[in-house]
Structure formats: structure tokens, C-alpha cells
Design an enzyme around this catalytic site. Sequence first.
Site, PDB file in Angstrom:
ATOM      1  N   SER A 117       0.828  -1.204   0.000  1.00 47.90           N
ATOM      2  CA  SER A 117       0.000   0.000   0.000  1.00 47.90           C
ATOM      3  C   SER A 117       0.865   1.258   0.000  1.00 47.90           C
ATOM      4  O   SER A 117       1.971   1.261   0.559  1.00 47.90           O
ATOM      5  CB  SER A 117      -0.865  -0.017   1.269  1.00 47.90           C
ATOM      6  OG  SER A 117      -1.422   1.256   1.493  1.00 47.90           O
ATOM      7  N   TYR A 141      -1.641   0.163  10.274  1.00 51.24           N
ATOM      8  CA  TYR A 141      -1.945  -0.598   9.049  1.00 51.24           C
ATOM      9  C   TYR A 141      -0.778  -0.513   8.064  1.00 51.24           C
ATOM     10  O   TYR A 141      -0.294  -1.523   7.554  1.00 51.24           O
ATOM     11  CB  TYR A 141      -3.235  -0.050   8.413  1.00 51.24           C
ATOM     12  CG  TYR A 141      -3.399  -0.481   6.981  1.00 51.24           C
ATOM     13  CD1 TYR A 141      -3.802  -1.774   6.664  1.00 51.24           C
ATOM     14  CD2 TYR A 141      -3.115   0.409   5.930  1.00 51.24           C
ATOM     15  CE1 TYR A 141      -3.920  -2.170   5.340  1.00 51.24           C
ATOM     16  CE2 TYR A 141      -3.238   0.019   4.621  1.00 51.24           C
ATOM     17  CZ  TYR A 141      -3.635  -1.271   4.324  1.00 51.24           C
ATOM     18  OH  TYR A 141      -3.735  -1.661   3.014  1.00 51.24           O
ATOM     19  N   LYS A 145       2.041  -3.516   6.526  1.00 54.41           N
ATOM     20  CA  LYS A 145       2.373  -3.788   5.123  1.00 54.41           C
ATOM     21  C   LYS A 145       3.881  -3.735   4.923  1.00 54.41           C
ATOM     22  O   LYS A 145       4.471  -4.571   4.233  1.00 54.41           O
ATOM     23  CB  LYS A 145       1.668  -2.779   4.211  1.00 54.41           C
ATOM     24  CG  LYS A 145       0.157  -2.954   4.163  1.00 54.41           C
ATOM     25  CD  LYS A 145      -0.185  -4.240   3.447  1.00 54.41           C
ATOM     26  CE  LYS A 145      -1.642  -4.594   3.514  1.00 54.41           C
ATOM     27  NZ  LYS A 145      -1.947  -5.870   2.863  1.00 54.41           N
TER      28      LYS A 145
END
Length: 321
Positions: A117, A141, A145
Site C-alpha cells: 500500500s 496498518y 504492510k
Amino acid sequence: MERILIVGGAGYIGSHVQKQLLDEGFHVIVYDDLSSGDIINVLPGADFVKASILDKSALKDVMSSGIDAVIHLAAKKAVGESMINPSLYAENNISGSLNILNAMVENNVKNIVFSSSAAVYGMPQYCPIDENHPISPINYYGYTKFAIEENMNWFSQLGKLNYAALRYFNAVGYDASGAIRGKERNPQNLLPIIMEVATGKREKLSIFGNDYDTPDGTCIRDYIHVSDLAKAHSLALKYLMNKKQSLTVNLGTGMGTSVKEIVDATEKIIGKKLNYDFAPRRPGDPAKLTANAHLAQKLLNWSPDYTCIEDIIQTVWNLEL
Ligand code: UDP
């Protein structure tokens, strides 16, 4: 034909990847626990295993069935939730992904395409962002990743596997042929929320901030059609299988569209006004985030087919017609 395991294949992006690979004649096995995915997204022709990435023995079973490559899209992806409940994200996004890598190594599965991402970059220091931009996630988050990117990098250096880390910008749209009809439950992203307002499921859209340093004061993002993303997964898969090298690339169009422009374009397409108001800024939102995706163009010969935001929004609205 090669057997491709799509972990998280019943989700929004996974279902589009499935379609791309099935259309190209690959043997597709979808592995999904349906916690956010939908069984109607498992397309005719695909095999299906209902299991979690936290289930090591189920992963082992499927990996030992003869898999040529893995595409891993199974993750929790609500940025706000990751800041409130990091353990959930550590468990699913980090432990779950490590389970996949370990099961691959154990069964000599050599290739993985991973959903990463733009969130790995954090606040942009310049725009458009290329892959050399400093990595400094501002939410948990985004960190999960990057943690998996780093682990894949180690595994690759140690000769265990090759990986393609695909850093998505804002994925939007639906398959133009209408083959994929599963909508996300409880959507958190702009376009699905707008569609809920358009269809009366939600009362109004709140636009987070209209005092940014952008031409209309609302945030600018790089919206990329999910079928273009799906195409990139297939190209990345072939790159891994043919070149036996790893890569990390951005996937975006390079074009910036503001929230207000999305709202205006949607109103034109649906032929009515949307109920919206302006709300305070959402913490952590940069004013502008766009991709430099030249590396994906160079290494994968990839470029997006969808370059007009109206065309992209139309594919989402088609689902409601
Ligand atoms: N946004 C908004 N209202 C909403 C949801 C999103 O104004 O209800 C804005 C958000 O501030 C951002 C853009 O829409 O500028 C895209 O947000 P989304 O959550 O879809 O993706 P993100 O860019 O956060 O990955």
C-alpha cells in the site's frame, strides 16, 4: 497450466485478480475465510478453500497440493481501526502473512505477489511519490504492510522465494463486464460511501476538510481502477516466474482527483445531487497523494487502461442499475 493460489481471493481486489487470471487460463485456487470476502465473489472455474491464514495446517495442506505462485491479498485494511486495535492487525496482517511465507518455504513454493500500500510512505515529502520516497508509515496498518515487505525481502535475499510487492494507491471501480457483483460490507472508502448515499442507504457524505492547500480545498488522491490493478498482478506473476527476481512497485495512474471532483463527477453520472456536507479534516490525511508508477511501466510493461475518472465511477454505478 500454472496453479495460482489467491489468498483473500473472495475480497474486492482479489475477485478482480481472480477474473483476470481465469480469463488468461490459469488454474485458480481461492483461499479465503470469508470474514470480509463474499462467496459470490468466487467465480465459476475457480476452486475454493474456506480457511483462515491463521490456520497453519490448512495453509500447509493447500501449499502441498502443488502451487506455482501465491497472490496474497488477505488483510485487515481499516486504517482507523488499526490505531485502536493494533493487536488485531498484528495477528492478521503480520502473523497471518508470516504463516503464508513459512508454508511456502516449507513446500518450496517460490513466488508471491503481495498487496502492499501507499500507506507505507506516510506523509508525502514530495508528489508524485516514487519507490525511493522515504518509508515512514503514520498508521499501524501501513506499518504491517511494510513489515511484510521487509520479511519478503529477507526471505528473498536468503534464496527462499521471490516476491512482487505492489504498493496500491486508491483502488476503485468494478469489472466493466459486470462479472463481479459482491459489494464490501460496511465500506469505509470514499466511492462506496458515495454510492450508499446515491442509493439512499446512507443519509449523507461528509467531506473531510475543505481547507486543504489544493485548488478546491479538498484532498487529492490517485484513483486506480481495480481491473488495472488486477492486470498488474498477472504481469507481476509472470515477471516472477520468468525472471526469478523480486520487485517493489507503485500502482497508480499518476493523476490526482479531489474529493469534490469525485462528488461532482458522480452527480453528473447518476443525474442527481448528492447530499453532502463539509466536516473537519480526518487525522493523518495528506492534502495530496499521487503515484509515480514509471517503474511498473518499465519492469512490467504495465499502464492503466482507465485514465478518466468518469469512466471509473460509471463502472461502480453500473452495479446499482
Ligand atoms: N473521504 C471523505 N469522506 C468520507 C471518506 C473519505 O471526504 O466519508 C476522503 C478522505 O479524506 C480522502 C479521500 O476521500 O481524502 C479518500 O479516502 P479513502 O478513505 O477512500 O482512502 P484513503 O485515501 O484514506 O486511502
